[in-house]
Design a protein around this motif. Structure first.
Motif, PDB file in Angstrom:
ATOM      1  N   THR A   1       0.819  -1.215   0.000  1.00 20.73           N
ATOM      2  CA  THR A   1       0.000   0.000   0.000  1.00 20.73           C
ATOM      3  C   THR A   1       0.851   1.263   0.000  1.00 20.73           C
ATOM      4  O   THR A   1       0.849   2.046   0.941  1.00 20.73           O
ATOM      5  CB  THR A   1      -0.991   0.007   1.187  1.00 20.73           C
ATOM      6  N   ASN A   2       1.637   1.415  -1.062  1.00 20.88           N
ATOM      7  CA  ASN A   2       2.398   2.642  -1.297  1.00 20.88           C
ATOM      8  C   ASN A   2       2.110   3.116  -2.711  1.00 20.88           C
ATOM      9  O   ASN A   2       1.097   2.730  -3.292  1.00 20.88           O
ATOM     10  CB  ASN A   2       3.894   2.368  -1.067  1.00 20.88           C
ATOM     11  N   SER A   3       2.970   3.980  -3.254  1.00 21.19           N
ATOM     12  CA  SER A   3       2.731   4.519  -4.596  1.00 21.19           C
ATOM     13  C   SER A   3       3.814   4.091  -5.576  1.00 21.19           C
ATOM     14  O   SER A   3       4.205   4.872  -6.444  1.00 21.19           O
ATOM     15  CB  SER A   3       2.662   6.044  -4.533  1.00 21.19           C
ATOM     16  N   ILE A   4       4.304   2.878  -5.429  1.00 15.37           N
ATOM     17  CA  ILE A   4       5.380   2.409  -6.294  1.00 15.37           C
ATOM     18  C   ILE A   4       4.823   1.991  -7.649  1.00 15.37           C
ATOM     19  O   ILE A   4       3.907   1.169  -7.725  1.00 15.37           O
ATOM     20  CB  ILE A   4       6.128   1.233  -5.629  1.00 15.37           C
TER      21      ILE A   4
ATOM     22  N   LEU B   1       1.381  -0.676  -9.600  1.00 12.96           N
ATOM     23  CA  LEU B   1       2.523  -1.114 -10.408  1.00 12.96           C
ATOM     24  C   LEU B   1       2.259  -0.983 -11.902  1.00 12.96           C
ATOM     25  O   LEU B   1       1.147  -1.208 -12.374  1.00 12.96           O
ATOM     26  CB  LEU B   1       2.870  -2.559 -10.055  1.00 12.96           C
ATOM     27  N   ASP B   2       3.310  -0.635 -12.593  1.00 13.48           N
ATOM     28  CA  ASP B   2       3.257  -0.443 -14.030  1.00 13.48           C
ATOM     29  C   ASP B   2       3.586  -1.761 -14.722  1.00 13.48           C
ATOM     30  O   ASP B   2       4.585  -2.390 -14.414  1.00 13.48           O
ATOM     31  CB  ASP B   2       4.285   0.631 -14.408  1.00 13.48           C
TER      32      ASP B   2
ATOM     33  N   LEU C   1       4.702  -6.319  -1.483  1.00 15.37           N
ATOM     34  CA  LEU C   1       4.543  -5.233  -2.458  1.00 15.37           C
ATOM     35  C   LEU C   1       3.081  -5.093  -2.885  1.00 15.37           C
ATOM     36  O   LEU C   1       2.792  -4.389  -3.845  1.00 15.37           O
ATOM     37  CB  LEU C   1       5.383  -5.538  -3.696  1.00 15.37           C
ATOM     38  N   SER C   2       2.168  -5.727  -2.169  1.00 11.32           N
ATOM     39  CA  SER C   2       0.774  -5.700  -2.601  1.00 11.32           C
ATOM     40  C   SER C   2       0.196  -4.289  -2.522  1.00 11.32           C
ATOM     41  O   SER C   2       0.696  -3.441  -1.785  1.00 11.32           O
ATOM     42  CB  SER C   2      -0.044  -6.645  -1.722  1.00 11.32           C
ATOM     43  N   HIS C   3      -0.846  -4.060  -3.269  1.00  6.60           N
ATOM     44  CA  HIS C   3      -1.557  -2.774  -3.276  1.00  6.60           C
ATOM     45  C   HIS C   3      -0.648  -1.598  -3.609  1.00  6.60           C
ATOM     46  O   HIS C   3      -0.669  -0.566  -2.935  1.00  6.60           O
ATOM     47  CB  HIS C   3      -2.282  -2.541  -1.946  1.00  6.60           C
ATOM     48  N   ASN C   4       0.181  -1.759  -4.621  1.00  2.44           N
ATOM     49  CA  ASN C   4       0.922  -0.648  -5.195  1.00  2.44           C
ATOM     50  C   ASN C   4       0.449  -0.481  -6.635  1.00  2.44           C
ATOM     51  O   ASN C   4       0.104  -1.468  -7.291  1.00  2.44           O
ATOM     52  CB  ASN C   4       2.433  -0.932  -5.175  1.00  2.44           C
TER      53      ASN C   4
END
Lengths: 661, 162
Positions: A552-555, A579-580, A574-577
């Motif tokens: 849960t960040n803005s990565i 991602l591109d 790394l869940s809930h980012n």
């Protein structure tokens, strides 16, 4: 006519095939490969063929098995745990578990049992736990006793049992837990207890039975691990009945929905004639609380008076020298001194949480408790303008202090000097006012765990965490940093011994590359629920082999040069980012495929971009990206060279051909 | 003829969907109480099961310590049980509250500690404070859950006060 018939046939075929599809949707869940399966709520009327015969642990509750017989579970020979809660079982026939030698736990809760055959439970070599809660049993004769010699716990709650007298041949020797909650037991006789004499250190639960009489001598010279008479109205009956018994833990609490009867000093007289280590009287009312109330409490080591409507404990209680643990949660004290702590000089554990009134700490109210090790004062609306040395005066052995969920506290330098041995300090959700450059936790040499979550701290104070040479676990969740940035010099640089650091929900958008350079021992860092982008990842280069939580960040995109930093960690969330999943993130996407074993809850790692892949799990994405500039260059050169070679070959061939003409 | 075939096809495609529980079906709306200008309706939002609930009194001036009746099958142990209440008025959430009913160190009610699969019937006090309900229509979301955050019961209630 014929077309109509064929149509009907077609329709039937289609409907049948649709049903097959729906039933395959409802599959058992594999919780651990080949051994643990959950088939709850599937409305199954038999064991699915898909379950492997290696299954050991089967949760089969809320299905439909009116009859259980020897063939029902015959394919699952290795079962050790079988939960058949609410499967509408009426009959358990002969030898139903004959082929299950390993079975140790059988749960039959909530089944309308009509009859259980004499040999129904034969087979298991060591059946240890049997749950027959709410199965309509009215007599203990109903339970087939043949193969129960290894039974350790028997749960018979919610039935119509009125006598605890077991049949003669019932083996009770290994029983440790016998649960009779919510039955209709009103009287206990000596004869009833005789069938339980072989059991040692038994825990016996009569919670929710209205016991109105106990024959004198019923519990004489019996040793119990625990006895529970919860909800019983008349406690004098219990105390008189327990004459001459030895009980480690005696639970006599009542409930908000139970009948009230005030406890008078006379009721406790029986307590003088028995040996009890720990006693719970929650939710009772005391009438005329005086010194005589406690005259038979002298041998107690633990006393729980949660929610007993106390305003004070009378001063001068004598003989409670042995008391080690006192629980006074959810009472109505105005001031801490009203508990008259001097009466309990041996106390090591004191719990006063969730007080109904705003609690004043006063000055030195606990100073006579020199042996106190654990103090819980959470959820009390405590407010103090200069905490906590006067309030906690003379607590030299205090190791654990909980002041969480209180009103604002103002802390000065060395605020916990009065308790220098503290190992754990919990101040979560209590606003702390600390003046700039002050160090409230100074000289807590033994402090290992400090919870400062949601304390509205001034994180720009460099000295906030000074003087904590052994701090291992620091929780700063929900505190804010100036401009959402952890700068190069931050308060937790003072605590280089840290192993666990929590900085989740701190509204962070960036971390300086050098911010963590002094934290070489960290094995667990939680940065979840912030707004961090991949540019903050370089600050994590100081960590190796850590558990790293970036959920849960803005990565969006993680460039190639940052991937080695992730590779050197042990577990990553790394869940809930957002991602591109385009080719601009191809390095990370490739890295992801190779490092799936490092990633926790990978099913929640999903793409946010491009829109066509939004919400798709990263593990399902396979990108074939266009060529890079270098690739195009080499391809052009290759094509150019091949063309040249071709022309040369043709030319050579023609020349050779015409020369030979 | 073709119309007949299409009807049959549509029927066969739809009918299994109707039969499956939990899919599209929702539980009926029940009336918890209706009296003196106050009406409380509720619907279970647990896809697995319905539950029964009623209040002995129904009045705009809500009295403290109301008696309620609840009947439900427990799908989990309730050694710990918590209640979350969200009050919505005119589409906006106006009140959020979480209350522990059963805790390990304080089981407030006699049913605390009951096991998965038990049928629970409770008739007794709710231990609520008294308050006045203002005119209007309110949505109330109630959820009961245990320490594993597994839902024991879930209700969408509508309170109409006129």
């Amino acid at each position: 006519m014929a077309p109509a018939v064929s149509c009907c046939f077609l329709a039937l075929l289609l409907s049948a095939s649709c049903e097959v599809v729906t039933s395959t949707e409802q599959m058992c869940i594999e919780k651990e490969a080949k051994t643990i399966y959950n088939c709850e709520n599937l409305g199954l009327s038999e064991i699915p063929d898909t379950l492997p015969n290696t299954t050991e642990f089967l949760e089969f509750s809320f299905n439909f098995l009116p009859t259980v017989q020897d063939t029902t579970f015959s394919q699952l020979l290795n079962l050790t745990f079988l939960d058949l809660t609410r499967c509408q079982i009426n009959w358990i026939h002969e030898n139903a578990f004959q082929s299950h030698p390993q079975l140790s736990t059988l749960v039959l809760t909530g089944n309308p049992l009509i009859f259980v055959a004499e040999t129904a439970l034969n087979g298991p070599r060591s059946l240890k736990h049997l749950f027959l809660i709410q199965t309509g049993i009215s007599s203990l004769e109903f339970i087939p006793a043949h193969n129960l010699k290894n039974l350790e716990s028997l749960h018979l709650g919610g039935n119509y049992i009125s006598s605890i007298k077991f049949p003669k041949d019932f083996p009770t020797g290994n029983l440790k837990v016998l649960d009779f909650q919510n039955n209709a037991i009103h009287y206990l006789s000596r004869e009833d207890m005789d069938s339980l004499r072989p059991a040692t250190n038994l825990s016996l639960n009569f919670n929710g039975n209205d016991i109105r009489g106990i024959e004198p001598g019923t519990f004489k010279s019996t040793v119990f691990q625990s006895l529970n008479f919860g909800g019983t109205v008349n406690l004098s009956v219990i105390f008189r009945g327990l004459h001459n018994s030895t009980i480690q833990s005696l639970w006599l609490g009542t409930y908000q929905d139970a009948e009230d009867q005030e406890l008078s000093p006379i009721m406790f007289e029986g307590l003088c004639e028995m040996s009890v280590e720990s006693m719970n009287l929650q939710n009772h009312y005391f009438s005329n609380l005086s010194l005589t109330t406690f005259q038979c409490f002298t041998h107690l080591q633990e006393l729980d008076l949660t929610a007993t409507h106390l305003h004070e404990l009378p001063p001068g209680i004598k003989g409670m020298n042995l008391l080690k643990k006192l629980v006074l949660n959810v009472n109505s004290f105005d001031q801490l001194c009203q508990i008259n702590a001097a009466s309990f000089p041996s106390l090591t554990h004191l719990y006063i949480k969730g007080n109904r009134h705003k609690l004043q700490l006063g000055v030195g109210c606990l100073e006579k408790l020199e042996n106190l090790q654990t103090l819980d004062l959470s959820h009390n609306n405590i407010e103090a303008s200069d905490c906590c040395n006067l309030q906690l005066k003379n607590l030299p052995h205090l190791k654990s202090l909980n002041l969480s969920y209180n009103e604002p506290l103002s802390l000065q330098n060395e605020a916990f000097k009065a308790c220098p041995q503290l190992e754990l300090l919990d101040l979560a959700r209590t606003s702390l006012a600390v003046k700039a450059t002050q160090s409230p936790f100074q000289n807590l040499h033994f402090l290992q765990v400090l919870n400062l979550s949601y304390c509205s701290l001034d994180t720009s104070n460099q000295h906030l965490l000074a003087g904590l040479p052994n701090l291992r676990h620091l929780n700063l969740q929900g505190n804010r940093f100036k401009d959402g940035n952890i700068p190069k010099t931050s308060p937790f640089q003072m605590v280089s011994t840290l192993e666990i650091l929590v900085l989740s929900s701190c509204d962070l958008s960036s971390i300086d590359q050098e911010a963590f350079h002094s934290l070489g021992n960290v094995s667990h860092i939680d940065l979840s629920h912030n707004s961090l982008t991949s540019s903050s990842i370089s600050a994590l280069s100081w960590f190796k082999g850590t558990y790293l939580n970036l959920a849960t960040n803005s990565i969006r995109i993680i460039p190639a040069h940052l991937l080695p930093i992730l590779s050197q960690q042990k577990i990553i969330r790394l869940s809930h980012n957002p991602l591109d999943c385009t080719c601009s993130n191809i390095h990370f996407l490739t890295w992801y495929k190779e490092n799936v074993q490092k990633l926790k809850d990978f099913e929640e790692i999903r793409c946010a971009n491009p829109p066509s892949l939004q919400g798709v799990q990263l593990s399902d994405v396979t990108l074939s990206c266009g060529m890079t500039a270098a690739g195009i260059f080499f391809l052009t050169v290759f094509l150019f060279l091949s063309a040249a070679l071709l022309i040369y070959t043709v030319k050579f061939f023609l020349r050779w051909k015409y020369q030979h003409l | 003829m073709t119309r007949f075939v299409i009807t049959l096809l549509v029927w066969t495609l739809i009918s299994p969907g109707n039969g499956s529980w939990g899919g599209g079906t929702s539980w009926p709306t029940h009336t918890a109480c209706r009296k003196e200008g106050l009406e409380v309706l509720y619907q279970s939002c647990d896809p697995l099961q319905d539950f029964g609930f009623s209040v002995d009194q129904c009045a705009k001036h809500l009295k403290p310590n109301l008696n309620i009746r609840v009947g439900i099958i427990l799908r989990e142990d309730i050694r710990e049980l918590y209640l979350d209440i969200v009050l919505i008025s005119k589409g906006a959430s106006v009140f959020n509250y979480s209350y522990p009913i059963c805790e390990v160190d304080l089981p407030k009610f006699s049913f605390c500690g009951r096991k998965k699969g038990e049928q629970l019937y409770y008739a007794g006090p709710m231990n609520n404070p008294g308050f006045e309900i203002y005119e209007g229509k309110y949505q109330v979301l109630l959820e009961l859950y245990n320490e594993k955050r597994t839902t024991l019961a879930c209700a969408n209630a509508t309170v109409i006060c006129s």
